[in-house]
Scaffold this active site. Structure first.
Site, PDB file in Angstrom:
ATOM      1  N   ASP A 178      -4.655  28.501  77.164  1.00 20.98           N
ATOM      2  CA  ASP A 178      -4.082  27.701  76.297  1.00 20.98           C
ATOM      3  C   ASP A 178      -4.026  28.127  74.990  1.00 20.98           C
ATOM      4  O   ASP A 178      -5.049  28.018  74.057  1.00 20.98           O
ATOM      5  CB  ASP A 178      -4.925  26.394  76.528  1.00 20.98           C
ATOM      6  CG  ASP A 178      -4.719  25.712  77.960  1.00 20.98           C
ATOM      7  OD1 ASP A 178      -4.374  26.216  79.024  1.00 20.98           O
ATOM      8  OD2 ASP A 178      -5.023  24.310  78.151  1.00 20.98           O
ATOM      9  N   LYS A 241       1.874  21.780  75.522  1.00 24.08           N
ATOM     10  CA  LYS A 241       0.751  20.993  75.401  1.00 24.08           C
ATOM     11  C   LYS A 241       0.699  20.213  73.923  1.00 24.08           C
ATOM     12  O   LYS A 241       0.855  20.884  73.020  1.00 24.08           O
ATOM     13  CB  LYS A 241      -0.667  21.635  75.725  1.00 24.08           C
ATOM     14  CG  LYS A 241      -1.730  21.171  75.671  1.00 24.08           C
ATOM     15  CD  LYS A 241      -2.881  22.052  76.009  1.00 24.08           C
ATOM     16  CE  LYS A 241      -4.167  21.482  75.793  1.00 24.08           C
ATOM     17  NZ  LYS A 241      -5.469  22.480  76.326  1.00 24.08           N
ATOM     18  N   LYS A 277       1.994  19.097  79.244  1.00 21.59           N
ATOM     19  CA  LYS A 277       0.105  18.871  79.387  1.00 21.59           C
ATOM     20  C   LYS A 277      -0.149  17.975  78.147  1.00 21.59           C
ATOM     21  O   LYS A 277      -0.569  18.493  76.938  1.00 21.59           O
ATOM     22  CB  LYS A 277      -0.741  20.292  79.360  1.00 21.59           C
ATOM     23  CG  LYS A 277      -2.101  19.738  79.327  1.00 21.59           C
ATOM     24  CD  LYS A 277      -3.051  21.054  79.352  1.00 21.59           C
ATOM     25  CE  LYS A 277      -4.512  20.798  79.448  1.00 21.59           C
ATOM     26  NZ  LYS A 277      -5.241  22.219  79.417  1.00 21.59           N
TER      27      LYS A 277
END
Lengths: 341, 528
Positions: A178, A241, A277
């Site tokens: 991430d 995300k 996400k």
């Protein structure tokens, strides 16, 4: 802008997706992107929260929500012991009688990856099997190990160290990285730099999946979110995300809607499905169900699975479990009846 | 999702699967809005709301049997089940309603101070809020509209209109500086079936605020909530005869329009009926009433306001916020099953984004949930009546016969009741009937344009002029379009927004006069 600007002292930019890079790169840069109207966007976002999800739909939705959770701990005080709790929780969130699938992943800092790897790999056989496979994946699948990287959460570090961090984290056993985008470059207008960093990170990831954190709370406008989403997808992100969880506001329904719409347009343009996400601020079941409603009605069934959609959350899971227990048993239990992560 | 996986050996200890991106071929790039996770039924509870088997007329503050002795059935269009029977009022019934309104006007309402009138209106507004859930359920049962809309749109607006005009009742002099606003007398009001309670509120609230009394005729398919509103008037102790409600079909409406002792006719409905009313009113005149409060000859013709049909243009420019514009198009045409006079039923798309817009529209109508209007997740309810369904079908068939291409949602429709799947027609030109006639159903006609000049020229090429929408990111373009469009309401980057403070009404065959806001007050006052 030049989508493939060369940076000094950095590895060559990723050529992973040259096919659609050439498709999208245009002389006008990102001027072709549609703008976003905040008023109508927020009205549409509010509609998803008004769907009435009851009985069987509620139970199925809650279980789906558990199965897409990236169970997260991102604190300076994290220790191997804490990560062990987290991993066990992700493997088996609730008593087997509730038929709850495991979480999609655990999400930790780079230094915790090797422990997470060890705990997850070492305990696979001791988990009680979940009966059905109604959750869109192997119900006994081992949660993935996701790690935040690239100078999380600020990203204010040299690219060289960011890439080194990514390589080591993947070598330690991370399945997913991430990363955070360089908001400094983005807000200063250097979109090429943002693109190149993502592309370089994707390359450094090797086999690991890349989630690109836009930190929408720092981008502020929906138009910025839309542009950052586009850059992240073109540069090679597998997921986009919303947030690190360290900045307020984190994920919101309208911001997530903008990103889902960007994913939709990108899919039609390139044939590539990018995952989504939302992370940060999703704490209860009602919110989680509203997000799932939004995914269902914006991107459809193909995104309703842990391969294409995740929640980044630390406290959400037990609220989901509390509601699942209510649906199954007919009454609420106190938090003492649900294992701490 | 199909993903190829290849094993990548990272270290001696472990092997991870690395999904590589599967590129979906162009022809297979579609969104799959299936039932992987479907919503369970979520019906609004309607058991506690009992509908009386028979409804009477509301005259002089009481429910009275009709001299006609005639009743007709009112059905639930979603199930075709009979809900109740409604009175068919004849000319004698209408006459007694008008007499009752005249008496209330002369003896009570015109003499009452604005402050006192305002108190009644506030009281009515509050009772409506208290009973909002019940009224929403009744509205949905009787008319077929979704509970989502009757609960979140109709009822809040109904209460808002009463609150808004209650506030004006004691401030009329300030609404019209330098004038002495006087009430007109008895207002005959005829309302349509698409927003039964909301149209009643639009008509009754400003009339009462200005000191008029009312004879209201609801549409024959949707009278239940108007008669429930009559009970609320009783509960609010509104003086007898201030509002009278006569039910029935066209005959009852004709009796009301033809009645000599009515000072003002307000009509919302079809252009055809509106024209007939205009003809009658043009030929008739109010009688001389000795003792008129201003001592003037009151033989002026009846005042008239008409809010009629529409065929609004929703104009999408290439620089529009496109995903939001799609939402605006959807809300514009499918809101209330398209039973909206200001529905954005003609979509004009700039050619450069035409294929994108069509693709997005096709996906979006697939996610509209059609079915039981009482289900809280239903987006599209039942068509109001069988004749209306037949009219929609006939017009859509004419569009296809004339060469337009029909796209419909593949949703399944209930076996009983009146339903029409959300649809749009492409390849439409100005020569098509579906480009000119009001379909009043969930059917959109899509056309294209190249420049802003062409857009307003095409948008204005229609006998109607009620509303329009403009979608662009450029403010200057909005102002240019707004000044060129001949429509009573133009929405920019939004659609179907209503507020009691904002006037609403049309040009050309969409009628004349304005409802809402200060303009709406002026329609119920004599200003001299």
């Amino acid at each position: 802008m030049k989508p493939l600007a060369t940076l000094k002292n950095t590895p060559p930019t990723s050529q992973v997706r040259t096919s659609h890079l050439t498709h999208r790169a245009s002389p006008t840069g990102y001027a072709h992107l549609p703008t976003v109207d905040a008023v109508t966007l927020e009205e549409r976002a509010a509609e998803f929260t008004k769907r009435s999800i009851k009985t069987s739909a509620k139970l199925a939705g809650l279980k789906l929500a558990v199965s897409v959770c990236d169970l997260t701990t991102l604190e300076g005080k994290d220790t191997p012991g804490k990560v062990a709790y987290l991993c066990r929780k992700a493997l088996q969130p609730a008593d087997a009688k509730y038929d709850v699938p495991p979480c999609a992943a655990v999400c930790v800092y780079p230094n915790m990856v090797k422990y997470a790897r060890k705990f997850l790999d070492g305990s696979g056989t001791s988990i009680l099997p979940v009966r059905s496979e109604t959750h869109g994946r192997d119900a006994r699948a081992t949660p993935k190990v996701a790690a935040v990287a690239t100078g999380f959460p600020s990203g204010q570090y040299p690219l060289r160290t960011k890439l080194e961090e990514v390589r080591r984290t993947v070598a330690d056993g991370a399945d997913e990285i991430d990363m955070v985008i360089d908001r400094c470059a983005f807000l200063a207008g250097d979109h090429a730099k943002v693109f190149d960093e993502i592309a370089a990170t994707k390359e450094a990831c090797g086999p690991a999946h890349l989630k690109v954190i836009l930190e929408t709370g720092e981008l502020v406008t929906y138009d910025n979110v839309r542009l950052a989403s586009e850059i992240a997808m073109q540069a090679g992100g597998d997921f986009i995300k919303t947030s690190t969880g360290k900045v307020n506001p984190a994920a919101t329904i309208p911001v997530t809607l903008v990103m889902l719409e960007a994913i939709r347009d990108y899919f039609f343009a390139t044939g590539i499905r990018i995952g989504m996400k939302p992370a940060g601020g999703i704490r209860n079941s009602k919110q989680a169900l509203a997000y799932l409603v939004m995914v269902k009605e914006t991107l459809g069934d193909d995104w309703l699975n842990p391969q294409m959609f995740r929640f980044g959350a630390s406290t959400l899971v037990n609220d989901l479990l509390m509601q699942i227990a209510k649906q199954v048993d007919g009454n609420y239990q106190s938090s003492d009846y649900f294992s701490l992560p | 999702m199909k993903t190829k996986t290849k094993a990548v050996k990272l270290s001696a200890k472990r092997v991870v699967a690395a999904p590589s991106h599967a590129v979906v071929p162009l022809k297979e790039r579609r969104l799959n809005f299936g039932n992987k996770w479907d919503y369970a039924h979520a019906p609004e509870d309607s058991k506690n709301y009992v509908i009386a088997p028979q409804h009477e007329l509301f005259i002089g503050g009481k429910f009275v049997k009709p001299t006609s002795g005639k009743y007709f059935e009112s059905i639930n269009p979603a199930t075709e089940q009979t809900l109740t029977t409604i009175t068919a009022a004849n000319a004698d019934d209408v006459d007694s309603a008008v007499k009752s309104a005249r008496k209330a006007y002369d003896k009570v309402w015109s003499k009452m101070s604005g402050r006192e009138r305002g108190k009644y209106l506030y009281r009515i507004a509050r009772i409506i809020q208290e009973k909002a859930r019940e009224l929403a359920v009744l509205e949905t049962l009787d008319g077929g509209k979704t509970i989502k809309e009757s609960r979140d749109v109709d009822l809040p607006l109904v209460a808002a209109h009463f609150f808004y005009y209650a506030g004006w009742a004691d401030k009329l002099k300030y609404a019209f500086p330098g004038k002495t606003p006087q009430p007109l007398g008895v207002a005959g009001q005829i309302i349509p079936w698409n927003f039964p309670l909301l149209m009643a509120a639009w008509k009754i609230a400003p009339a009462l605020a200005c000191g008029n009394t009312v004879v209201l005729k609801p549409a024959e398919t949707t009278s239940i909530t108007a008669l429930r509103l009559a009970q609320i008037f009783q509960e609010a102790e509104l003086p007898d005869g201030v509002v009278n409600i006569v039910t029935g079909a066209g005959e009852t409406g004709a009796a009301l329009v033809n009645h000599p002792d009515i000072d003002k006719i307000a009509f919302t409905g079809s252009t055809e009926v509106g024209k007939a009313i205009a003809r009658i009113v043009a030929q008739a005149s109010s009688p001389v009433r000795p003792g008129d409060s201003n001592g003037r000859d009151a033989r002026a013709t009846k005042k008239l306001t008409l809010e009629l049909g529409g065929k609004a243009a929703n104009i999408l420019f290439e620089d529009a916020p496109i995903d939001q514009a799609i939402e605006g198009v959807i809300a514009g045409i499918y809101f209330n099953q398209g039973h909206v006079c200001c529905a954005g039923s003609r979509l004009f798309v700039q050619e450069g984004i035409y294929s994108t817009v069509i693709k997005k529209l096709r996906d979006r109508i697939q996610t509209l949930r059609v079915g039981n209007p009482l289900d809280k997740n239903t987006d599209i309810g039942a068509i109001n009546s069988r004749p209306q369904l037949e009219k929609i079908r006939e017009l859509v068939q004419s569009g296809v016969a004339e060469g337009a291409e029909l796209t419909q949602s593949s949703c399944s429709l209930p076996a009983k009741g009146y339903w029409f799947a959300p649809s749009f027609l492409t390849g439409v030109t100005h020569a098509h009937r579906v480009a000119n006639e009001e379909i009043f159903g969930p059917v959109l006609s899509v056309m294209t344009f190249r420049t802003p000049e062409e857009a307003f020229e095409r948008a204005n090429n229609i006998p109607y002029g009620l509303s329009a929408g403009v979608w662009t990111d450029k403010g200057s373009k909005i102002f240019k379009m707004v000044n060129k469009l001949r429509a009573g309401v133009v929405w920019a980057n939004t659609y179907n927004k209503f507020d009691p403070t904002s006037p609403f009404g049309g040009y050309k065959e969409s009628g004349f006069g304005r409802e809402g806001g200060l303009h709406g007050l002026a329609a119920y006052c004599r200003l001299d």
